[in-house]
Design an enzyme around this catalytic site. Structure first.
Site, PDB file in Angstrom:
ATOM      1  N   CYS A 106       0.835  -1.217   0.000  1.00  0.00           N
ATOM      2  CA  CYS A 106       0.000   0.000   0.000  1.00  0.00           C
ATOM      3  C   CYS A 106       0.862   1.256   0.000  1.00  0.00           C
ATOM      4  O   CYS A 106       0.633   2.196  -0.760  1.00  0.00           O
ATOM      5  CB  CYS A 106      -0.903   0.006   1.224  1.00  0.00           C
ATOM      6  N   VAL A 110       1.045   4.209  -2.754  1.00  0.00           N
ATOM      7  CA  VAL A 110       0.578   5.579  -2.490  1.00  0.00           C
ATOM      8  C   VAL A 110       1.672   6.577  -2.856  1.00  0.00           C
ATOM      9  O   VAL A 110       1.412   7.635  -3.446  1.00  0.00           O
ATOM     10  CB  VAL A 110       0.150   5.729  -1.014  1.00  0.00           C
TER      11      VAL A 110
HETATM   12  S1  SF4 Z   1      -0.382  -2.033   4.646  1.00  0.00           S
HETATM   13 FE1  SF4 Z   1      -1.317  -2.854   2.774  1.00  0.00          FE
HETATM   14  S2  SF4 Z   1       0.195  -4.296   1.948  1.00  0.00           S
HETATM   15 FE2  SF4 Z   1       0.766  -3.907   4.101  1.00  0.00          FE
HETATM   16  S3  SF4 Z   1      -0.234  -5.569   5.260  1.00  0.00           S
HETATM   17 FE3  SF4 Z   1      -1.643  -3.790   5.262  1.00  0.00          FE
HETATM   18  S4  SF4 Z   1      -3.042  -4.136   3.514  1.00  0.00           S
HETATM   19 FE4  SF4 Z   1      -1.233  -5.473   3.228  1.00  0.00          FE
END
Ligand code: SF4
Length: 457
Positions: A106, A110
């Site tokens: 994520c 971003v």
């Molecule tokens: S931040 Fe995003 S990639 Fe990381 S564990 Fe949480 S949902 Fe998964």
């Protein structure tokens, strides 16, 4: 634990409670482990990588390797280029993989890190040794699920590695979908029985179900080799098992190398396995051997023997879309009645396909994509079921409602059978029937009054 769940449903649009899915990089990491000599790399913070590794390790009961770009506050502000650059140098120097498969998280999504540009720079600086490979897939977890991540990484294998030469090879590609190593082994065994030469990619058998030898191997003997994946562009055809996990990479291979695809469903149950066998027979131009016919016949015998215990039983099924679609098909073959069918993944195909499967057996069934276990539990509160099927997270509903529960899919964190026994093919169907029947009879034995307990069911 879930005894407080009420039957009254309040409409929700954004909130998911106990979603029936997990995040994209888990699927990408799992797919990458199906390449021989591969180090999966998580481009993000350490927490994501630790969670993905531990989740996979708990399901497969085997060590899952992966590296991370180890983002700190600085990388979150300025981007992860320096971290990935340094990581590639470290990985190739210390762990010496043949290939690194990078997936994003994520945070890096971003930020908008441009992975190909970073890899190009690292390669120009000599941090990627000659002959080694780096591939990547974008796996933002705020969309899709672990199945999307799996599919994206397999598509990356095609885009980076598959090649077309002037010579067609006498082989068929099999993209197995998000199934366990033992399922991949079973799919290969069936192809071997038919004497059809296949290239399976990814292939996690002999990677995540290795024998105990007393010697640790960072890169076990299993996995599709880079040469095999390159050669998929010269294959006769591709069998893509599962709409969500396998069809996109098959389409990518069709577009890139012109290899025709057969779009199948996961071979769970009788008809879906028949279709897999039939596709192998057609493309391999072979006859189905007596051994397979007998295997199928033994399954049919069990189905007819046990039909009396299965007929009309109401079932709730949840999990990954490809697995749930095929499982629903199998339950209909067993004359059972799937009344609640959900997946946490998104995609209109799920609801359309399950509706079609159930149009005669259970036309009033509740079917939902992008769903969660909280709502499934509420449906069960409103009108109960005889059986619940899904991953480990279902056990809380099963306990609260005293429903027989059969575990299948991902993740299974509290049992081990999935590590060694397949659920695909005719053998897998036998195992699933065994589990369903056991679940029914265990409940009956537990609850029967002293004078009502039977030695023979
Ligand atoms: S931040 Fe995003 S990639 Fe990381 S564990 Fe949480 S949902 Fe998964």
């Amino acid at each position: 634990m879930l005894n407080g769940t009420t039957a009254e449903i309040k409409e929700r649009s954004a909130l998911r409670i106990n979603p029936a899915k997990t995040c994209q990089p888990i699927g990408a990491m799992y797919a990458a482990l199906g390449i021989h000599g591969c180090m999966p790399h998580s481009h993000g913070s350490q927490g994501c990588c630790s969670y993905h590794r531990s989740h996979l390790t708990r399901h497969y009961k085997d060590t899952v390797i992966a590296t991370t770009s180890s983002f700190t506050e600085g990388s979150s502000v300025f981007g992860g280029m320096a971290n990935l650059n340094q990581a590639l140098e470290n990985i190739f120097t210390i762990y010496k993989p043949e290939i690194v498969a990078i997936h994003t998280t994520c945070l890096s999504e971003v930020i908008g890190d441009d992975i190909p540009t970073i890899v190009k720079k690292a390669t120009e600086e000599g941090k990627v040794p000659p002959g080694a490979y780096v591939i990547h897939a974008n796996t933002p977890s705020f969309v899709g699920s672990h199945i999307t991540g799996f599919s994206n990484m397999v598509t990356a294998m095609v885009k980076y590695l598959a090649e077309k030469t002037s010579e067609t090879k006498d082989q068929i590609n099999v993209i197995p979908g998000f199934v366990d190593p033992t399922d991949m082994r079973e799919l290969k065994r069936l192809a071997g029985e038919l004497n059809v030469n296949i290239v399976m990619f990814p292939d996690t058998s002999d990677v995540l179900d290795t024998p105990q030898t007393g010697v640790y191997e960072m890169y076990p003997k299993g996995g599709a080799t880079i040469e095999q994946i390159k050669s998929t562009g010269d294959s006769i055809a591709t069998l893509a098992l599962g709409h969500f996990a396998s069809h996109p990479p098959a389409i990518a291979l069709e577009d890139k190398c012109g290899v025709p695809s057969a779009f199948l469903e996961l071979p769970i149950g009788i008809t879906a396995t028949d279709e897999y066998i039939d596709a192998l027979r057609n493309y391999g131009t072979v006859e189905v051997p007596a051994s397979i016919v007998q295997e199928r016949g033994r399954l049919l015998d069990v189905v007819s023997d046990m039909g009396q215990y299965l007929y009309g039983k109401r079932v709730a099924v949840f999990g990954d879309p490809d697995q749930v679609i095929s499982m629903t098909r199998f339950l209909v073959e067993l004359d059972m009645k799937p009344v609640y069918v959900i997946t946490g993944s998104q995609g209109n195909h799920f609801e359309a396909r399950v509706t079609d499967i159930l149009k005669e057996q259970a036309p009033d069934a509740k079917i939902k994509q992008n769903a969660d276990l909280f709502e499934l539990h509420q449906w069960i509160k409103q009108e109960g079921v005889d059986l619940l099927m899904g991953n480990t997270y279902g056990k809380f509903i099963a306990r609260a409602e005293n429903i027989p529960f059969v575990r299948f899919g991902f993740p299974i964190l509290d049992r081990m059978g999935h590590r060694v026994f397949p659920m695909v093919g005719y053998q897998g169907a036998l195992r699933l029937i065994d589990k369903i029947i056991d679940a029914f009879f265990d409940k009956k034995d537990r609850e029967a009054p002293e004078e009502g307990i039977e030695l023979v069911q």
